[in-house]
Design an enzyme around this catalytic site. Structure first.
Site, short mmCIF file in Angstrom:
data_model
loop_
_atom_site.label_atom_id
_atom_site.label_comp_id
_atom_site.label_asym_id
_atom_site.label_seq_id
_atom_site.Cartn_x
_atom_site.Cartn_y
_atom_site.Cartn_z
N GLU A 1 0.54 -7.10 -16.26
CA GLU A 1 -0.71 -7.13 -16.02
C GLU A 1 -1.23 -5.68 -16.22
OE1 GLU A 1 -0.47 -11.07 -13.10
OE2 GLU A 1 -0.93 -8.76 -12.07
N LYS B 1 -3.17 -2.31 -14.77
CA LYS B 1 -3.17 -1.78 -13.56
C LYS B 1 -4.40 -0.86 -13.41
CE LYS B 1 -0.40 0.86 -10.41
NZ LYS B 1 -1.43 1.24 -9.62
N ARG C 1 -7.27 -1.64 -3.40
CA ARG C 1 -6.51 -2.93 -3.28
C ARG C 1 -7.40 -3.91 -2.17
NH1 ARG C 1 -0.96 -3.97 -3.79
NH2 ARG C 1 -0.49 -6.27 -3.51
N ARG D 1 -5.90 -2.57 2.06
CA ARG D 1 -4.40 -2.21 2.07
C ARG D 1 -4.16 -1.76 3.69
NH1 ARG D 1 -0.47 1.31 -1.64
NH2 ARG D 1 1.30 1.74 -0.17
N GLU E 1 -7.86 -6.24 -6.79
CA GLU E 1 -8.27 -4.80 -6.91
C GLU E 1 -9.74 -4.63 -7.02
OE1 GLU E 1 -6.38 -0.72 -7.24
OE2 GLU E 1 -5.43 -2.55 -6.75
N PHE F 1 -5.19 -10.86 -8.96
CA PHE F 1 -3.72 -11.25 -9.39
C PHE F 1 -2.86 -11.93 -8.89
CE2 PHE F 1 -3.89 -6.91 -7.56
CZ PHE F 1 -2.82 -6.81 -6.72
N ARG G 1 8.27 -2.94 -0.98
CA ARG G 1 8.04 -2.39 -2.31
C ARG G 1 9.01 -3.04 -3.11
NH1 ARG G 1 4.93 1.49 -4.52
NH2 ARG G 1 4.25 2.35 -2.33
N LYS H 1 5.86 -0.72 -11.76
CA LYS H 1 4.77 -0.05 -12.25
C LYS H 1 5.17 0.91 -13.41
CE LYS H 1 4.11 2.96 -8.38
NZ LYS H 1 3.41 3.46 -7.14
#
Length: 580
Positions: free
Chosen positions: A245, A247, A252, A267, A297, A343, A420, A426
């Site tokens: 996807e 970025k 966020r 976030r 986002e 997303f 994470r 990423k």
């Protein structure tokens, strides 16, 4: 009922303790003696708050009104309070000095209720009402109680630890064993209300994690992507078919819709609904589901027509930050148009989707989100071919985007709230250009500037987070990349967080001591080229390990969307150095 004096005395004791284990032991002992609402109220108070992060818990009372309340409570002039404040540097200490010794009578419940009343006072005459409510409770408080009431009111409790220590203490106090701390941390990623979490644990013990689920109006902690060193590593980490996807360089956001009520959370779990009325309106028009939680986002963005061709224009993150202002919202709405790119979908019409696979969630997302000029789905490609993945990455960079996030499509591709995860990887433009990584670092000190920077900072001392010890360890000095506007804004932010000595949760070596100490509050994004061993820094230092440092750091931007405990961690920089 437990007296507030016991809590104030523990605050004082905890300020002096540096041992992680000892702090957790003291906290566990205290919570083990609480009942009912005392558990919930105390959980908030230990974090210097009166509610969860997603509520607006600021009391709306600044130094000027607190000065007036102290003067009224203790029968002295405001000038006398100001004089003592100038000397002590802490209005809590001023309250302690002026207060008379008296029998402790206040309970935790009474103090908490009064703090809520101060917050809720509004409308005509609200400032006088807030001042009166504070002055009244100070008159009933012991010197120790008064000191900490003032610090909580001003948001300056500064005990030197975060919510992680509380979670460990809850495990011991309410389940009898620290081994449940991991499960409790997972629960806290879904139930982000520390008071509700504590009270449920107190009632149900080790079985409490089964009581927590996502619900509209209470944001979950965001799932985050791991970084990789190369496309080859990406291919190795996520084998077979994967989604990639775009970025975006934005903020966020979690959108929660429950009937007619729609809220936006950052976030950091802050309610940012008021700053983005255009997003809220567009979601209302585009999404018909009765209850839904979406992850996405917000980006500074406009669709333009040039020579009968539709062109997407993505603007820098700095533009977007204008929209975080609490005032002149309409002015900046016009000045900085935005869009939201969704997303993920986390909840739909009464059902949690956190345990659904990524392909299942994406299918539901596409079914229930209808795109508009402001509401979009992230553009993506699904492939097994590494060349196709590289082509997609190059396309995103040409559009001015950050890069891509590759996502596993496996049977275990659940949404890992607060983690994470290696299910998401990423790959950013900076990596492909040979720059090692960007880091979210906490400012813990500043050095005086010279020449053009005279009267400002010359460099900032920055730290990473040691997750295990919940402390900040120095990693680099940043002195380049700042514009004049950046320097002015950073000076303004740091001025509210200067302290007379290094906070106990900031570890600095003698040779690196700054001219001004800063309590951990401000996070900046920094670009660097290499991580090296350094005897001058404390990041990752152990009995057999030297500290780590970042070479050639360059300031990129202030991260308003990051809290200190969201910063880059020691483990992350160690893994990067070792190429893991």
């Amino acid at each position: 009922m437990v007296r507030f004096k016991e809590l104030a005395e523990l605050f004082e004791e905890l300020e002096r303790i540096t041992s992680h284990k000892e702090i957790v032991r003291k906290l566990a002992g205290f919570f083990g003696g609480l009942k009912g609402d005392e558990v919930k109220d105390s959980a908030y108070l230990f974090l210097g708050s009166i509610g969860p992060a997603f509520e607006n818990t600021t009391l709306g009372i600044k130094d000027r009104l607190v000065t007036r309340a102290i003067a009224g409570a203790y029968g002295v002039s405001e000038e006398e309070v100001k004089k003592r404040y100038a000397r002590a540097g802490d209005l809590g200490d001023v309250a302690f000095e002026l207060s008379k010794k008296r029998e402790a009578s206040l309970t935790i419940e009474e103090v908490f209720k009064r703090l809520r009343q101060i917050k809720e006072a509004s409308g005509k005459g609200s400032q006088e009402k807030k001042t009166g409510l504070l002055s009244d409770i100070l008159q009933k408080a012991t010197p120790e109680e008064g000191k900490y009431i003032i610090r909580i009111v001003l948001g300056r409790l500064r005990l030197g630890f975060g919510d992680q220590f509380l979670l460990e203490a809850f495990s011991i106090a309410f389940t009898g064993d620290k081994k449940h701390a991991g499960k409790i941390k997972e629960s806290y990623s879904v139930c982000t209300d520390i008071g509700e979490l504590a009270q449920t644990l107190a009632e149900h013990g080790a079985g409490a994690p089964g009581y927590f689920s996502i619900k509209p109006g209470r944001p979950v902690k965001s799932m985050l992507a791991q970084r990789v060193e190369s496309f080859e590593e990406l291919e190795e980490r996520i084998k077979g078919k994967k989604a990639a996807e775009e970025k975006y360089d934005g903020e966020r956001v979690q959108i929660h819709k429950a009937g007619d009520e729609i809220k936006a959370f950052s976030r950091r779990l802050e309610d940012i609904t008021a700053q983005y009325p255009d997003i809220i309106e567009a979601v209302r028009e585009s999404i018909s589901a009765d209850t839904i939680v979406l992850d996405g986002e917000i980006v500074a963005y406009a669709e333009l027509e040039k020579e009968n061709t539709r062109i997407e224009e993505f603007y820098p993150f700095q533009n977007l930050m204008q929209r975080r202002r609490k005032y002149e919202v309409e002015k900046y709405r016009e000045k900085c148009p935005v869009a939201v790119f969704f997303f993920d979908i986390l909840y739909l019409n009464g059902e949690s989707l956190l345990k659904k696979t990524y392909p299942e969630r994406r299918a539901l997302l596409e079914e229930h989100v209808n795109g508009s000029g402001i509401v979009h789905l992230t553009r993506r490609t699904v492939t097994e071919n590494i060349e196709e993945l590289e082509d997609f990455f190059n396309e995103t960079v040409e559009k001015g985007l950050e890069g891509i996030v590759a996502k596993s499509m496996s049977s275990n591709s659940v949404y890992e709230a607060g983690k994470r995860s290696w299910l998401w990887l990423k790959w950013k433009q900076e990596y492909s250009e040979g720059m090692r990584e960007t880091f979210d670092l906490v400012v813990v000190g500043s050095y005086y500037g010279k020449g053009k920077r005279k009267g400002s900072f010359g460099a900032l001392l920055c730290a990473v987070l040691n997750e295990e010890e919940q402390q900040f360890e120095t990693f680099t000095k940043v002195g380049t990349g700042f514009t004049e506007a950046d320097a002015e804004e950073i000076n303004s932010l740091l001025s509210a967080h200067t302290v007379s000595e290094a906070p106990k949760n900031v570890i600095i070596k003698k040779g690196m001591l700054p001219d001004i100490f800063i309590e951990p509050a401000v996070v900046i994004e920094v670009l660097g080229s290499e991580i090296t061993n350094s005897p001058g820094h404390t990041a990752g230092e152990g009995e057999e390990e030297t500290g780590l440092a970042l070479r050639f750091p360059r300031f990129l931007r202030i991260r308003y969307d990051r809290a200190p405990f969201d910063a880059t961690t020691v483990r992350e920089i160690r893994d990067l150095k070792e190429g893991i």
